[in-house]
Design a protein around this motif. Structure first.
Motif, PDB file in Angstrom:
ATOM      1  N   PRO A  15      10.531 -27.275  60.194  1.00 48.49           N
ATOM      2  CA  PRO A  15       9.171 -26.612  60.498  1.00 48.49           C
ATOM      3  C   PRO A  15       9.094 -25.956  61.929  1.00 48.49           C
ATOM      4  CG  PRO A  15       9.308 -28.529  60.142  1.00 48.49           C
ATOM      5  CD  PRO A  15      10.872 -28.970  60.158  1.00 48.49           C
ATOM      6  N   LEU A  16      10.371 -26.366  63.003  1.00 41.89           N
ATOM      7  CA  LEU A  16      10.470 -25.720  64.491  1.00 41.89           C
ATOM      8  C   LEU A  16      11.252 -24.467  64.250  1.00 41.89           C
ATOM      9  CD1 LEU A  16      11.148 -29.018  65.815  1.00 41.89           C
ATOM     10  CD2 LEU A  16       8.870 -28.381  65.542  1.00 41.89           C
ATOM     11  N   GLU A  17      12.487 -24.277  63.282  1.00 36.62           N
ATOM     12  CA  GLU A  17      12.885 -23.165  63.021  1.00 36.62           C
ATOM     13  C   GLU A  17      12.098 -22.235  63.356  1.00 36.62           C
ATOM     14  OE1 GLU A  17      16.967 -21.411  63.204  1.00 36.62           O
ATOM     15  OE2 GLU A  17      16.676 -23.113  62.967  1.00 36.62           O
ATOM     16  N   PRO A  18      11.656 -21.867  62.674  1.00 34.51           N
ATOM     17  CA  PRO A  18      10.583 -20.128  63.257  1.00 34.51           C
ATOM     18  C   PRO A  18      10.131 -20.026  64.838  1.00 34.51           C
ATOM     19  CG  PRO A  18       9.338 -21.266  61.195  1.00 34.51           C
ATOM     20  CD  PRO A  18      10.016 -22.392  61.847  1.00 34.51           C
ATOM     21  N   PHE A  19       9.947 -21.009  65.442  1.00 37.50           N
ATOM     22  CA  PHE A  19      10.335 -21.221  66.205  1.00 37.50           C
ATOM     23  C   PHE A  19      10.861 -20.893  67.967  1.00 37.50           C
ATOM     24  CE2 PHE A  19       6.586 -23.092  64.548  1.00 37.50           C
ATOM     25  CZ  PHE A  19       5.150 -22.258  64.637  1.00 37.50           C
ATOM     26  N   ILE A  20      12.073 -21.137  67.174  1.00 38.69           N
ATOM     27  CA  ILE A  20      13.190 -21.630  68.110  1.00 38.69           C
ATOM     28  C   ILE A  20      13.405 -19.718  68.442  1.00 38.69           C
ATOM     29  CG2 ILE A  20      15.549 -21.176  68.557  1.00 38.69           C
ATOM     30  CD1 ILE A  20      15.484 -23.686  66.812  1.00 38.69           C
ATOM     31  N   LEU A  48       9.363 -19.724  75.997  1.00 39.83           N
ATOM     32  CA  LEU A  48      10.578 -20.370  75.295  1.00 39.83           C
ATOM     33  C   LEU A  48      10.990 -20.944  74.920  1.00 39.83           C
ATOM     34  CD1 LEU A  48      13.610 -19.343  74.984  1.00 39.83           C
ATOM     35  CD2 LEU A  48      13.819 -19.951  77.127  1.00 39.83           C
ATOM     36  N   PHE A  49      11.553 -21.552  73.191  1.00 39.88           N
ATOM     37  CA  PHE A  49      11.530 -22.732  72.892  1.00 39.88           C
ATOM     38  C   PHE A  49      12.774 -22.742  72.663  1.00 39.88           C
ATOM     39  CE2 PHE A  49       7.073 -21.524  71.170  1.00 39.88           C
ATOM     40  CZ  PHE A  49       6.671 -22.872  71.189  1.00 39.88           C
ATOM     41  N   GLU A  50      13.433 -24.106  73.016  1.00 46.64           N
ATOM     42  CA  GLU A  50      15.112 -24.626  72.852  1.00 46.64           C
ATOM     43  C   GLU A  50      15.164 -25.996  73.111  1.00 46.64           C
ATOM     44  OE1 GLU A  50      16.801 -22.380  76.565  1.00 46.64           O
ATOM     45  OE2 GLU A  50      15.553 -23.300  76.787  1.00 46.64           O
ATOM     46  N   PRO A  51      16.171 -25.724  71.598  1.00 46.71           N
ATOM     47  CA  PRO A  51      15.963 -27.009  71.068  1.00 46.71           C
ATOM     48  C   PRO A  51      16.317 -28.119  72.422  1.00 46.71           C
ATOM     49  CG  PRO A  51      17.331 -25.850  69.652  1.00 46.71           C
ATOM     50  CD  PRO A  51      17.038 -25.026  71.184  1.00 46.71           C
ATOM     51  N   ARG A  52      15.512 -28.485  71.855  1.00 46.25           N
ATOM     52  CA  ARG A  52      16.592 -30.432  73.066  1.00 46.25           C
ATOM     53  C   ARG A  52      15.804 -32.083  72.396  1.00 46.25           C
ATOM     54  NH1 ARG A  52      14.825 -28.594  78.238  1.00 46.25           N
ATOM     55  NH2 ARG A  52      16.870 -27.284  77.872  1.00 46.25           N
ATOM     56  N   TYR A  90       5.579 -28.100  77.289  1.00 38.41           N
ATOM     57  CA  TYR A  90       5.614 -29.044  76.288  1.00 38.41           C
ATOM     58  C   TYR A  90       6.562 -29.540  75.377  1.00 38.41           C
ATOM     59  CZ  TYR A  90       0.712 -27.300  76.304  1.00 38.41           C
ATOM     60  OH  TYR A  90      -0.969 -26.713  76.890  1.00 38.41           O
ATOM     61  N   HIS A  91       6.389 -30.090  74.404  1.00 39.13           N
ATOM     62  CA  HIS A  91       7.416 -30.445  73.601  1.00 39.13           C
ATOM     63  C   HIS A  91       7.388 -30.695  72.491  1.00 39.13           C
ATOM     64  CE1 HIS A  91      11.046 -32.691  72.464  1.00 39.13           C
ATOM     65  NE2 HIS A  91      10.594 -33.184  71.215  1.00 39.13           N
ATOM     66  N   TRP A  92       7.586 -30.254  71.126  1.00 38.20           N
ATOM     67  CA  TRP A  92       7.337 -29.805  70.160  1.00 38.20           C
ATOM     68  C   TRP A  92       8.433 -31.005  69.306  1.00 38.20           C
ATOM     69  CZ3 TRP A  92       5.273 -25.153  68.127  1.00 38.20           C
ATOM     70  CH2 TRP A  92       3.966 -24.380  68.668  1.00 38.20           C
ATOM     71  N   TYR A  93       7.624 -31.494  67.676  1.00 36.20           N
ATOM     72  CA  TYR A  93       8.839 -31.636  67.088  1.00 36.20           C
ATOM     73  C   TYR A  93       8.269 -32.528  65.623  1.00 36.20           C
ATOM     74  CZ  TYR A  93       6.936 -37.260  67.997  1.00 36.20           C
ATOM     75  OH  TYR A  93       5.301 -37.556  67.872  1.00 36.20           O
ATOM     76  N   ALA A  94       9.236 -32.414  64.790  1.00 34.14           N
ATOM     77  CA  ALA A  94       8.975 -32.221  63.370  1.00 34.14           C
ATOM     78  C   ALA A  94       8.134 -34.011  63.107  1.00 34.14           C
ATOM     79  CB  ALA A  94       9.859 -31.937  62.663  1.00 34.14           C
ATOM     80  N   ASP A  95       6.861 -33.720  62.842  1.00 32.03           N
ATOM     81  CA  ASP A  95       7.096 -35.317  61.690  1.00 32.03           C
ATOM     82  C   ASP A  95       6.226 -34.688  60.905  1.00 32.03           C
ATOM     83  OD1 ASP A  95       6.503 -37.623  61.593  1.00 32.03           O
ATOM     84  OD2 ASP A  95       4.961 -38.331  62.525  1.00 32.03           O
ATOM     85  N   THR A 113      15.255 -34.429  69.944  1.00 34.60           N
ATOM     86  CA  THR A 113      14.865 -34.380  69.035  1.00 34.60           C
ATOM     87  C   THR A 113      14.073 -33.496  68.063  1.00 34.60           C
ATOM     88  OG1 THR A 113      13.089 -36.037  69.703  1.00 34.60           O
ATOM     89  CG2 THR A 113      15.189 -36.959  67.905  1.00 34.60           C
ATOM     90  N   GLY A 114      13.574 -32.287  69.170  1.00 34.80           N
ATOM     91  CA  GLY A 114      12.752 -31.369  69.268  1.00 34.80           C
ATOM     92  C   GLY A 114      12.641 -29.876  69.888  1.00 34.80           C
ATOM     93  N   LEU A 115      11.700 -29.629  70.544  1.00 29.10           N
ATOM     94  CA  LEU A 115      12.259 -28.128  70.953  1.00 29.10           C
ATOM     95  C   LEU A 115      11.015 -28.839  72.537  1.00 29.10           C
ATOM     96  CD1 LEU A 115      10.772 -25.755  67.994  1.00 29.10           C
ATOM     97  CD2 LEU A 115      13.318 -25.818  69.037  1.00 29.10           C
ATOM     98  N   SER A 116      11.705 -28.038  73.037  1.00 33.25           N
ATOM     99  CA  SER A 116      10.931 -28.124  74.373  1.00 33.25           C
ATOM    100  C   SER A 116      10.558 -26.426  74.598  1.00 33.25           C
ATOM    101  CB  SER A 116      12.171 -28.475  76.256  1.00 33.25           C
ATOM    102  OG  SER A 116      12.382 -27.062  75.912  1.00 33.25           O
ATOM    103  N   TYR A 117       8.815 -26.421  75.192  1.00 25.62           N
ATOM    104  CA  TYR A 117       8.591 -24.939  75.272  1.00 25.62           C
ATOM    105  C   TYR A 117       7.815 -24.865  76.677  1.00 25.62           C
ATOM    106  CZ  TYR A 117       5.037 -21.088  75.147  1.00 25.62           C
ATOM    107  OH  TYR A 117       4.208 -20.587  75.663  1.00 25.62           O
ATOM    108  N   ILE A 118       8.476 -23.301  77.835  1.00 21.52           N
ATOM    109  CA  ILE A 118       8.378 -23.552  78.693  1.00 21.52           C
ATOM    110  C   ILE A 118       7.912 -21.850  78.664  1.00 21.52           C
ATOM    111  CG2 ILE A 118       8.909 -23.341  81.183  1.00 21.52           C
ATOM    112  CD1 ILE A 118      11.541 -24.963  80.798  1.00 21.52           C
ATOM    113  N   GLU A 119       6.769 -21.921  79.542  1.00 24.54           N
ATOM    114  CA  GLU A 119       6.105 -20.221  79.868  1.00 24.54           C
ATOM    115  C   GLU A 119       6.088 -20.350  80.658  1.00 24.54           C
ATOM    116  OE1 GLU A 119       2.600 -20.249  77.354  1.00 24.54           O
ATOM    117  OE2 GLU A 119       1.935 -19.981  78.965  1.00 24.54           O
ATOM    118  N   GLU A 120       6.563 -18.548  81.617  1.00 25.93           N
ATOM    119  CA  GLU A 120       5.884 -18.280  82.389  1.00 25.93           C
ATOM    120  C   GLU A 120       5.085 -16.882  82.752  1.00 25.93           C
ATOM    121  OE1 GLU A 120       9.975 -18.920  84.619  1.00 25.93           O
ATOM    122  OE2 GLU A 120       9.642 -20.713  84.817  1.00 25.93           O
TER     123      GLU A 120
END
Length: 137
Positions: free
Chosen positions: A4-9, A34-38, A64-69, A40-47
């Motif tokens: 479910p994280l794939e479409p956001f990368i 920017l969503f980058e794999p990190r 933020y940090h996003w991960y799938a559950d 077990t999930g994705l790190s998200y940084i916006e500027e």
């Protein structure tokens, strides 16, 4: 089941409109997320640049940090505290976060892979605003 994280990368262009319902002030954030794999999930940084009516703009960042559950995506603050979770299988889904004494309600609208939107409503004793963030490739 697909990740479910794939479409956001990747990289997103962001436009966020802020409407303070008490003061009638408006603000706008324009930048990049920017969503980058990190791990077990994705790190998200916006500027980007944040402007409020009549005031000089300033640089703003958020992480933020996003991960799938399965089937949910869990969103954590940068320091690892739980923020909220949502179901990315829906084209429209909602979530809430209570941060005493304030309530943060979000409605996500997905038109992936090219765009998505987060509509926030924040209420509390000293807060009453609406924020709409559009993400586009």
């Amino acid at each position: 089941m697909p990740d479910p994280l794939e479409p956001f990368i990747g990289r997103w262009t962001i436009r966020r409109d802020i409407f303070d319902l008490d003061s009638n002030w408006t603000g706008r954030f324009e930048g990049v997320g920017l969503f980058e794999p990190r791990g077990t999930g994705l790190s998200y940084i916006e500027e980007g640049e944040l402007r409020f009516a009549g005031l000089p703009s300033f640089k703003a960042t958020r992480a933020y940090h996003w991960y799938a559950d399965e089937p949910y995506i869990i969103v954590e603050f940068e320091d690892g505290r739980f923020f909220h979770r949502f179901d990315p299988r829906q084209t429209t889904t909602q979530a809430s976060h209570f941060c005493d004494p304030d309530t943060y309600d979000v409605r996500y609208v997905f038109d992936l892979p090219e765009s998505w939107r987060a509509e926030w409503r924040v209420e509390g004793p000293r807060k009453d605003y609406r924020m709409v963030t559009n993400y586009t490739r």
